[in-house]
Write an enzyme that holds these catalytic residues in place. Structure first.
Site, PDB file in Angstrom:
ATOM      1  N   THR A 164       0.863  -1.187   0.000  1.00 56.35           N
ATOM      2  CA  THR A 164       0.000   0.000   0.000  1.00 56.35           C
ATOM      3  C   THR A 164       0.899   1.237   0.000  1.00 56.35           C
ATOM      4  O   THR A 164       1.353   1.666  -1.051  1.00 56.35           O
ATOM      5  CB  THR A 164      -0.980  -0.016   1.184  1.00 56.35           C
ATOM      6  OG1 THR A 164      -0.275  -0.272   2.405  1.00 56.35           O
ATOM      7  CG2 THR A 164      -2.044  -1.082   0.989  1.00 56.35           C
ATOM      8  N   LYS A 190       3.894  -7.192   3.989  1.00 57.60           N
ATOM      9  CA  LYS A 190       3.702  -5.773   3.711  1.00 57.60           C
ATOM     10  C   LYS A 190       3.432  -5.064   5.027  1.00 57.60           C
ATOM     11  O   LYS A 190       2.940  -5.644   5.985  1.00 57.60           O
ATOM     12  CB  LYS A 190       2.560  -5.536   2.724  1.00 57.60           C
ATOM     13  CG  LYS A 190       1.179  -5.931   3.195  1.00 57.60           C
ATOM     14  CD  LYS A 190       0.413  -4.909   4.037  1.00 57.60           C
ATOM     15  CE  LYS A 190       0.291  -3.572   3.357  1.00 57.60           C
ATOM     16  NZ  LYS A 190      -0.477  -2.620   4.271  1.00 57.60           N
ATOM     17  N   THR A 201       0.324  -3.348  11.611  1.00 53.48           N
ATOM     18  CA  THR A 201      -0.720  -3.241  10.580  1.00 53.48           C
ATOM     19  C   THR A 201      -0.034  -3.829   9.414  1.00 53.48           C
ATOM     20  O   THR A 201       0.757  -3.176   8.784  1.00 53.48           O
ATOM     21  CB  THR A 201      -1.095  -1.819  10.229  1.00 53.48           C
ATOM     22  OG1 THR A 201      -1.740  -1.286  11.330  1.00 53.48           O
ATOM     23  CG2 THR A 201      -2.065  -1.782   9.070  1.00 53.48           C
ATOM     24  N   GLU A 287       6.159   4.664   7.281  1.00 50.98           N
ATOM     25  CA  GLU A 287       5.755   5.815   6.467  1.00 50.98           C
ATOM     26  C   GLU A 287       6.580   7.056   6.823  1.00 50.98           C
ATOM     27  O   GLU A 287       6.606   7.496   7.969  1.00 50.98           O
ATOM     28  CB  GLU A 287       4.265   6.091   6.668  1.00 50.98           C
ATOM     29  CG  GLU A 287       3.387   5.036   6.010  1.00 50.98           C
ATOM     30  CD  GLU A 287       1.921   5.234   6.258  1.00 50.98           C
ATOM     31  OE1 GLU A 287       1.120   4.639   5.521  1.00 50.98           O
ATOM     32  OE2 GLU A 287       1.550   5.962   7.208  1.00 50.98           O
ATOM     33  N   ASN A 409      -0.185  10.718   5.714  1.00 57.36           N
ATOM     34  CA  ASN A 409      -1.458  10.397   6.360  1.00 57.36           C
ATOM     35  C   ASN A 409      -2.438  11.561   6.378  1.00 57.36           C
ATOM     36  O   ASN A 409      -3.628  11.355   6.631  1.00 57.36           O
ATOM     37  CB  ASN A 409      -1.201   9.891   7.773  1.00 57.36           C
ATOM     38  CG  ASN A 409      -0.656   8.476   7.751  1.00 57.36           C
ATOM     39  OD1 ASN A 409      -1.387   7.528   7.537  1.00 57.36           O
ATOM     40  ND2 ASN A 409       0.645   8.340   7.932  1.00 57.36           N
ATOM     41  N   THR A 414      -6.933  10.845  -0.426  1.00 56.99           N
ATOM     42  CA  THR A 414      -7.080  11.789  -1.530  1.00 56.99           C
ATOM     43  C   THR A 414      -5.818  11.944  -2.357  1.00 56.99           C
ATOM     44  O   THR A 414      -5.856  12.558  -3.427  1.00 56.99           O
ATOM     45  CB  THR A 414      -7.487  13.174  -0.992  1.00 56.99           C
ATOM     46  OG1 THR A 414      -6.518  13.611  -0.040  1.00 56.99           O
ATOM     47  CG2 THR A 414      -8.858  13.093  -0.329  1.00 56.99           C
TER      48      THR A 414
END
Length: 414
Positions: A164, A190, A201, A287, A409, A414
């Protein structure tokens, strides 16, 4: 999205735990990844992992009370104990989608079973991505049939199709001798954001060609998960989609591994090494991360306390921000130890950043702040905590907290 290639990985000595081919490294397993339009055009977003023969299976699942629809479907397959395949998509988590989401997960199972010529009860299902949206089932069904028809043509497609916000695929394998035969344990995972030590996660799919007794496989996997995936944190959030599976198909021809087998410890260590390698890759790829943080705790009274202390330090936003800023603010690590919930004698606590000891037996240690800060300047940062309680130790992994994390995040949907 930048996806680092997994080709060209250096070859390690026989038996070493190495990056490269993951869940398809073990004999008898194949995979394929395809693009079916769940994510943007051309990006792999659906994969099938398949075993030539039935597998015994072990599993670990999210501790989030809101569970994605695939979780119940897969738990049922795991309890059945004869898995043949896993079908997984990215871009949409099929979570918080109600009864319709469960129907969609079961439909994924049924379509994969028909395409592969196996029973639906032997197919596990997983999804990862945006929460609260229905799967585009027409695309999903086409993708499953495409992946099933191209198994083995692109085994590394599994590693790419499950990503992702990850920036790179994550694959590890390890070989070990069992009854004089070479047994392989491989894993593909992942995970990048919404990572916290309650099954991360993350998704992780491990395979082995060893023959293993089911109960022993579950005990071995549960222990490995606790010492690896459950000691990773990026941001303190636990996803509704977390899942880790270990499939054993037995084609290596060894005697059945169980609690009494003489090679059980070697096999268990191989499973743990693969899990640990994947866990570190997840932490490194957090991230927006620029640094991998490793926290080692030793001298604790028991492993549970050592684990709680290590996870508290690596999960502290203040520690993570200080590492990003290359500020060896040891008071933040000290504070995280204090609220960890673990019982320990604070008078025996010592802290080091890299090679620089900054706190010893509950007293500050005179040191050069510049040299301490320099210990945080590389891509890997090690914080060591030493206690005087006993012999237990534990390690946890995380990453720094950066502007990039907020940017990713702040606009995830979007």
């Amino acid at each position: 999205m930048n996806k680092d290639s997994t080709n060209g990985i250096k070859v390690a000595a026989p038996g070493d735990c190495i990056s490269g081919k993951g869940a398809t490294a073990a004999a008898g397993f194949s995979a394929s990844g395809v693009s079916c339009g769940v994510r943007k055009s051309g990006v792999l977003d659906l994969a099938v992992l398949f075993s030539e023969v039935p597998c015994v299976v072990a599993g670990a699942f999210t501790q989030n009370a809101f569970r994605g629809a695939p979780l119940g479907v897969t738990e049922g397959a795991v309890e059945g104990g004869a898995l043949r395949a896993v079908v997984v998509n990215s871009g949409n988590a099929n979570a918080a989608t109600g009864a319709a989401g469960v129907e969609d997960a079961r439909r994924m199972q049924e379509v994969a079973a028909d395409a592969l010529g196996v029973a639906a009860s032997t197919v596990a299902v997983a999804s990862t991505g945006v929460i609260g949206e229905r799967l585009p089932m027409s695309n999903i069904e086409d993708g499953i049939m495409d992946a099933a028809a191209t198994l083995g043509n692109r085994d590394d497609g599994l590693a790419e199709a499950i990503l992702t916000t990850d920036t790179r695929p994550k694959q590890v394998k390890k070989t070990v001798e069992v009854d004089g035969r070479t047994v392989t344990v491989g894993g593909t995972a992942k995970g990048s954001g919404m990572i916290h030590p309650n099954m991360g996660t993350m998704l992780a799919f491990l395979t082995t060609d060893a023959e293993v007794e089911k109960e022993y496989l579950q005990r071995t996997f549960s222990r490995a998960v606790e010492r690896s995936f459950n000691r990773v944190t990026v941001d303190g959030d636990t996803s509704p989609s977390d899942m880790a599976l270990l499939l054993a198909n037995g084609v290596a021809g060894n005697g059945v591994l169980d609690e009494n087998h003489p090679d059980r410890a070697a096999f268990a260590e191989a499973v743990e090494e693969v899990c640990r390698g994947l866990a570190k890759m997840i932490a490194r790829d957090g991230e927006g991360a620029t640094k991998l943080i490793t926290v080692n705790v030793s001298g604790a009274g028991d492993e549970a306390s050592a684990s709680a202390l290590a996870k508290s330090v690596v999960g502290s936003n203040l520690v993570k921000a200080a590492v990003f800023g290359e500020d060896a603010n040891w008071g933040r690590a000290l504070n995280a130890l204090g609220y960890s919930g673990a019982e320990f004698d604070v008078s025996g606590a010592s802290i080091s950043f890299g090679e620089i000891e900054v706190f010893k037996n509950s007293e500050p240690v005179p040191h050069d702040p510049g040299k301490a800060n320099a210990q945080l300047s590389g891509e890997e940062v090690v914080i060591t905590v030493t206690l005087r309680e006993g012999e237990a130790q534990a390690t946890a992994w995380g990453c720094d907290l950066t502007y990039g994390y907020v940017e990713i995040n702040g606009s995830y949907r979007t």
